[in-house]
Scaffold this motif. Structure first.
Motif, short mmCIF file in Angstrom:
data_model
loop_
_atom_site.label_atom_id
_atom_site.label_comp_id
_atom_site.label_asym_id
_atom_site.label_seq_id
_atom_site.Cartn_x
_atom_site.Cartn_y
_atom_site.Cartn_z
N ARG A 69 1.91 85.70 108.46
CA ARG A 69 3.11 86.54 108.49
C ARG A 69 4.16 86.14 109.30
N ILE A 70 5.38 85.59 108.84
CA ILE A 70 6.44 85.03 109.53
C ILE A 70 7.38 85.83 109.67
N THR A 71 8.11 85.72 110.70
CA THR A 71 9.58 86.45 111.04
C THR A 71 10.23 85.20 111.29
N LEU A 72 11.45 85.07 110.62
CA LEU A 72 12.39 84.16 110.95
C LEU A 72 13.51 84.26 111.92
N ASP A 73 14.10 83.34 112.54
CA ASP A 73 15.13 83.42 113.43
C ASP A 73 16.59 83.55 112.61
N ASP A 81 16.38 79.45 103.98
CA ASP A 81 16.45 78.30 102.89
C ASP A 81 15.55 76.81 103.37
N GLU A 82 15.97 76.70 104.73
CA GLU A 82 15.29 75.48 105.30
C GLU A 82 13.89 75.62 105.56
N PHE A 83 13.65 77.07 105.88
CA PHE A 83 12.11 77.10 106.17
C PHE A 83 11.39 77.19 104.83
N ILE A 84 11.95 77.60 103.66
CA ILE A 84 11.18 77.78 102.65
C ILE A 84 11.13 76.11 101.96
N GLN A 85 11.90 75.40 102.17
CA GLN A 85 12.03 73.85 101.50
C GLN A 85 10.92 73.39 102.61
N ALA A 132 10.68 82.69 114.49
CA ALA A 132 10.76 83.50 115.48
C ALA A 132 9.33 84.00 116.14
N ASP A 133 8.64 84.43 115.11
CA ASP A 133 7.19 84.91 115.39
C ASP A 133 6.29 84.60 114.34
N ILE A 134 4.85 84.69 114.21
CA ILE A 134 4.01 84.16 113.54
C ILE A 134 2.72 85.24 113.96
N GLU A 135 2.17 85.86 112.65
CA GLU A 135 0.66 86.40 112.75
C GLU A 135 -0.19 85.66 111.66
#
Length: 151
Positions: A69-73, A81-85, A132-135
């Protein structure tokens, strides 16, 4: 939206997508030509998007499943978009879901074992942009995995 005949057809098809058109026709009490036309119409309307192979990952040696589970900056305008790509390019990621709320993205990945997971996590996941955060949630058991709708 769907009439009773189409719902019956979809119910039979989702129960066993390997059925041929004549077999489906026999199950729904129709002709093969009529079933073929209905299936074509359901595909054309985007209701039926295709059929897929379901792979038993552990049988192929991928015994570890993890949901991240990821929270983005959100201060970066194109972070999502950049993360998904970038995440699409991680071979071990078998599912990507997006959310509204505190968690932005869930990645589901498979690995051969814990050392393999650690490698994927360090070398692939942690290099993805704008995290920004990852679980991490390790899968213990899959109790239900079904996309069939109650038609």
């Amino acid at each position: 939206m769907l009439d009773a005949e189409s719902r019956t057809l979809l119910r039979c098809f989702q129960d066993d997508p390997s059925l041929t058109t004549p077999e489906l026709a026999a199950r729904v009490g129709s002709t093969a030509a009529r079933v073929a036309r209905r299936l074509d119409k359901l595909r054309e309307d985007g209701v039926l998007r295709g059929s897929t192979a379901i792979i038993d990952w552990p049988r192929l040696g991928f015994t570890v499943g993890v949901s991240l589970r990821i929270t983005l900056d959100k201060t970066v305008s194109r972070a999502f978009d950049e993360f998904i790509q970038s995440a699409r390019n991680v071979r071990e990621v078998i599912e990507i879901q997006t959310f509204l709320g505190r968690v932005d993205v869930r990645l589901h990945l498979v690995a051969k074992d814990l050392p393999d997971y650690q490698r994927v996590y360090r070398d692939e996941i942690l290099t993805l942009p704008h995290i920004a955060d990852i679980e991490a949630l390790m899968t213990v058991a899959s109790v239900k995995s079904d996309e069939n709708l109650p038609l």
